[in-house]
Write a protein that holds these residues in place. Structure first.
Motif, mmCIF file in Angstrom:
data_model
loop_
_atom_site.group_PDB
_atom_site.id
_atom_site.type_symbol
_atom_site.label_atom_id
_atom_site.label_comp_id
_atom_site.label_asym_id
_atom_site.label_seq_id
_atom_site.Cartn_x
_atom_site.Cartn_y
_atom_site.Cartn_z
ATOM 1 N N SER A 107 0.935 -0.846 0.104
ATOM 2 C CA SER A 107 -0.005 -0.399 0.089
ATOM 3 C C SER A 107 1.544 1.262 0.024
ATOM 4 N N HIS A 108 2.090 0.986 -0.480
ATOM 5 C CA HIS A 108 3.210 2.501 -0.121
ATOM 6 C C HIS A 108 3.553 3.159 1.052
ATOM 7 N N GLY A 109 3.008 1.998 1.818
ATOM 8 C CA GLY A 109 3.274 2.242 2.900
ATOM 9 C C GLY A 109 2.632 3.573 3.888
ATOM 10 N N ARG A 110 1.715 3.430 2.908
ATOM 11 C CA ARG A 110 0.544 4.820 3.391
ATOM 12 C C ARG A 110 -1.189 3.983 4.166
ATOM 13 N N GLY A 111 -0.933 3.006 4.410
ATOM 14 C CA GLY A 111 -1.928 2.056 4.774
ATOM 15 C C GLY A 111 -1.494 0.954 6.389
ATOM 16 N N GLY A 112 -0.050 0.501 6.246
ATOM 17 C CA GLY A 112 0.763 0.298 7.046
ATOM 18 C C GLY A 112 -0.185 -1.299 8.130
ATOM 19 N N SER A 113 -0.077 -1.581 9.220
ATOM 20 C CA SER A 113 -0.665 -3.127 10.003
ATOM 21 C C SER A 113 -1.995 -3.516 9.141
ATOM 22 N N MET A 114 -2.721 -2.265 9.304
ATOM 23 C CA MET A 114 -4.412 -2.704 9.271
ATOM 24 C C MET A 114 -5.075 -2.630 8.579
ATOM 25 N N HIS A 115 -4.155 -1.972 7.586
ATOM 26 C CA HIS A 115 -4.645 -1.095 5.620
ATOM 27 C C HIS A 115 -3.935 -2.234 4.613
ATOM 28 N N ILE A 116 -3.599 -3.460 4.826
ATOM 29 C CA ILE A 116 -2.990 -4.095 3.759
ATOM 30 C C ILE A 116 -3.826 -4.255 2.516
ATOM 31 N N PHE A 117 -2.744 -3.860 1.164
ATOM 32 C CA PHE A 117 -4.268 -4.164 0.126
ATOM 33 C C PHE A 117 -3.371 -4.217 -1.182
ATOM 34 N N SER A 118 -3.065 -4.602 -2.265
ATOM 35 C CA SER A 118 -3.053 -5.709 -3.052
ATOM 36 C C SER A 118 -4.411 -5.659 -4.190
ATOM 37 N N ALA A 119 -4.233 -5.303 -5.079
ATOM 38 C CA ALA A 119 -5.419 -4.985 -6.454
ATOM 39 C C ALA A 119 -4.831 -6.288 -7.245
ATOM 40 N N GLN A 120 -3.598 -6.590 -7.077
ATOM 41 C CA GLN A 120 -3.162 -7.526 -8.299
ATOM 42 C C GLN A 120 -3.352 -8.942 -7.715
ATOM 43 N N HIS A 121 -3.679 -8.856 -6.603
ATOM 44 C CA HIS A 121 -3.741 -10.381 -5.673
ATOM 45 C C HIS A 121 -5.458 -10.316 -5.010
ATOM 46 N N ASN A 122 -6.059 -8.983 -5.764
ATOM 47 C CA ASN A 122 -7.552 -9.352 -4.980
ATOM 48 C C ASN A 122 -7.352 -9.679 -3.942
ATOM 49 N N PRO A 329 8.381 7.227 2.072
ATOM 50 C CA PRO A 329 7.563 8.021 0.985
ATOM 51 C C PRO A 329 8.468 9.134 0.596
ATOM 52 N N GLU A 330 8.313 10.024 0.231
ATOM 53 C CA GLU A 330 8.797 11.695 0.481
ATOM 54 C C GLU A 330 7.450 12.110 0.773
ATOM 55 N N VAL A 331 7.953 13.652 1.745
ATOM 56 C CA VAL A 331 6.555 14.625 1.684
ATOM 57 C C VAL A 331 6.295 15.247 0.428
ATOM 58 N N LYS A 332 6.804 15.538 -0.213
ATOM 59 C CA LYS A 332 6.382 16.265 -1.799
ATOM 60 C C LYS A 332 5.235 15.150 -2.332
ATOM 61 N N HIS A 333 4.794 13.915 -1.562
ATOM 62 C CA HIS A 333 4.243 12.789 -2.308
ATOM 63 C C HIS A 333 3.560 12.419 -1.387
ATOM 64 N N LEU A 334 3.167 13.490 -0.534
ATOM 65 C CA LEU A 334 2.143 12.320 0.576
ATOM 66 C C LEU A 334 0.520 12.542 -0.195
ATOM 67 N N LYS A 335 0.139 13.278 -1.246
ATOM 68 C CA LYS A 335 -1.642 13.390 -2.149
ATOM 69 C C LYS A 335 -1.232 12.337 -2.855
ATOM 70 N N ARG A 336 0.165 11.674 -3.080
ATOM 71 C CA ARG A 336 -0.139 11.014 -4.041
ATOM 72 C C ARG A 336 -0.868 9.290 -3.641
ATOM 73 N N TYR A 337 -1.791 9.301 -4.630
ATOM 74 C CA TYR A 337 -2.412 8.127 -4.847
ATOM 75 C C TYR A 337 -3.958 8.402 -4.064
ATOM 76 N N LEU A 338 -3.785 9.635 -4.118
ATOM 77 C CA LEU A 338 -5.260 9.991 -2.960
ATOM 78 C C LEU A 338 -6.604 9.617 -4.708
ATOM 79 N N PHE A 339 -6.203 10.591 -5.518
ATOM 80 C CA PHE A 339 -6.681 10.252 -6.839
ATOM 81 C C PHE A 339 -6.596 9.729 -7.839
ATOM 82 N N ALA A 340 -7.133 9.484 -9.491
ATOM 83 C CA ALA A 340 -7.207 8.372 -9.669
ATOM 84 C C ALA A 340 -5.804 9.149 -10.603
ATOM 85 N N ASP A 341 -5.660 10.816 -11.034
ATOM 86 C CA ASP A 341 -4.851 11.080 -12.368
ATOM 87 C C ASP A 341 -3.745 11.286 -11.303
#
Length: 345
Positions: A107-122, A329-341
């Motif tokens: 989850s690119h470090g944004r989820g941590g222990s309670m928010h493991i996620f992987s679209a690739q593995h459904n 994760p870099e601070v400048k990418h704080l908002k990355r992955y919030l939106f589709a674009d």
């Protein structure tokens, strides 16, 4: 409609699963246990932060259910989600990196222990609040039907396995989603991991009707109780539920009687449960039970078991090395992955 399955500890003896499959089940449980033990070490060394809920003791449920699914099937988890992700095929190094809060995590470090996620593995993710994953799983099951009936997908129905604990079975989402799943004949398996405790509340003290699987009767779906410390028992029940869902017959509720060997989280001193209770469940360790059966009945050689232990240890060591060496994760990418674009920002 209800099926109370009384499964003795000798169910292993009646199983016709071949040795290769049994060994793969053993490895999956061993990987989960070893991963969680390493998580505890890293947490107490200050490498992980926040709440970390470990799965020790419940491995037979994850392995028994998820290893009956196809790669295209879905799994929806809870905050105790590390081992569910591993069983679904999410690489251990990506899960470990996520626990370390690294950019290379699943989850690119944004989820941590309670928010493991992987679209690739459904793998639809872990959910921190109890019950909130059940409606998500219902949506997953519905899109499987929609894909088949409206989009004319030629593939078989995709099944969703939805995990939650005994405490969640007292919440409204549970009842609402059971009703909807039966009404629409959704291909979903509701898996109650009844580990006897909802944080510090004993199960029998929190509900007026402790036998959760019998609650299925009100909505007209099969409710099955299974020994959650016996991976082959869980697998047998799961296979029937998967076949039922994939054939379009609708959902099944499985109550797996299990036990967590550690406290609710690594911040829990675990002082509420008696020593006698814990020792009684520890004696039924699902990994030790399967290992003893495999060796005592000469299904596999000791060398094969030893090789698996070495292989799993090496995988865990590699996961730790990968997590430690990965960038944060870099601070400048704080908002990355919030939106589709987000890549354009």
């Amino acid at each position: 409609m209800n099926n109370r399955i009384v499964l003795p500890s000798t169910l292993f003896e009646t199983s016709n699963i071949n040795s290769e499959v049994m060994l793969s089940l053993y490895k999956d449980m061993l990987l989960g246990r070893s991963f969680e033990d390493m998580c505890a070490q890293m947490y107490y060394r200050g490498k992980m932060f926040g709440f970390v809920h470990l799965y020790n003791g419940q491995e037979a449920v994850s392995t028994g259910i998820i290893k009956t699914l196809n790669n295209t099937d879905y799994v929806c988890s809870t905050y105790r989600d590390h081992v569910h992700a591993l069983s679904k095929g999410v690489p251990s190094n990506l899960v470990m990196a996520e626990l370390f809060g690294k950019e290379t995590g699943c989850s690119h470090g944004r989820g941590g222990s309670m928010h493991i996620f992987s679209a690739q593995h459904n793998f639809l993710g872990g959910f921190a609040f109890i019950g909130e994953g059940i409606p998500v799983a219902i949506g997953s099951a519905f899109q499987s039907v929609y894909r088949k009936q409206v989009l004319k997908d030629n593939d078989s129905l995709r099944v969703t396995a939805c995990f939650f604990g005994d405490g969640t079975s007292n919440n409204g989402q549970f009842f609402e989603c059971l009703n909807m799943a039966v009404l629409w004949k959704l291909p979903i398996i509701f898996v109650v991991e009844n580990n006897q405790w909802a944080i510090g509340m004993a199960h029998h003290r929190s509900t007026s009707y402790p036998e959760i699987h019998k609650k299925a009767n009100a909505f007209g779906l099969p409710g099955i109780e299974v020994d959650g410390m016996d991976v082959l028992a869980v697998r047998e029940v799961a296979q029937k539920a998967v076949d039922r869902a994939r054939s379009g017959e609708g959902p099944t509720l499985i109550e797996a009687l299990t036990y967590r060997f550690r406290g609710h989280s690594l911040a829990d001193p675990d002082e509420l449960r008696s020593r006698q209770e814990k020792e009684a469940w520890l004696a039924r360790d699902p990994i030790k039970r399967l290992k003893s059966y495999l060796i005592d009945n000469a299904i596999v050689l000791d060398d094969a078991i030893d090789s698996l232990h070495i292989e799993v240890k090496q995988e865990i060591d590699n996961a730790i090395e990968f997590a430690l060496s990965s960038p944060e994760p870099e601070v400048k990418h704080l908002k990355r992955y919030l939106f589709a674009d987000d890549e354009s920002h």
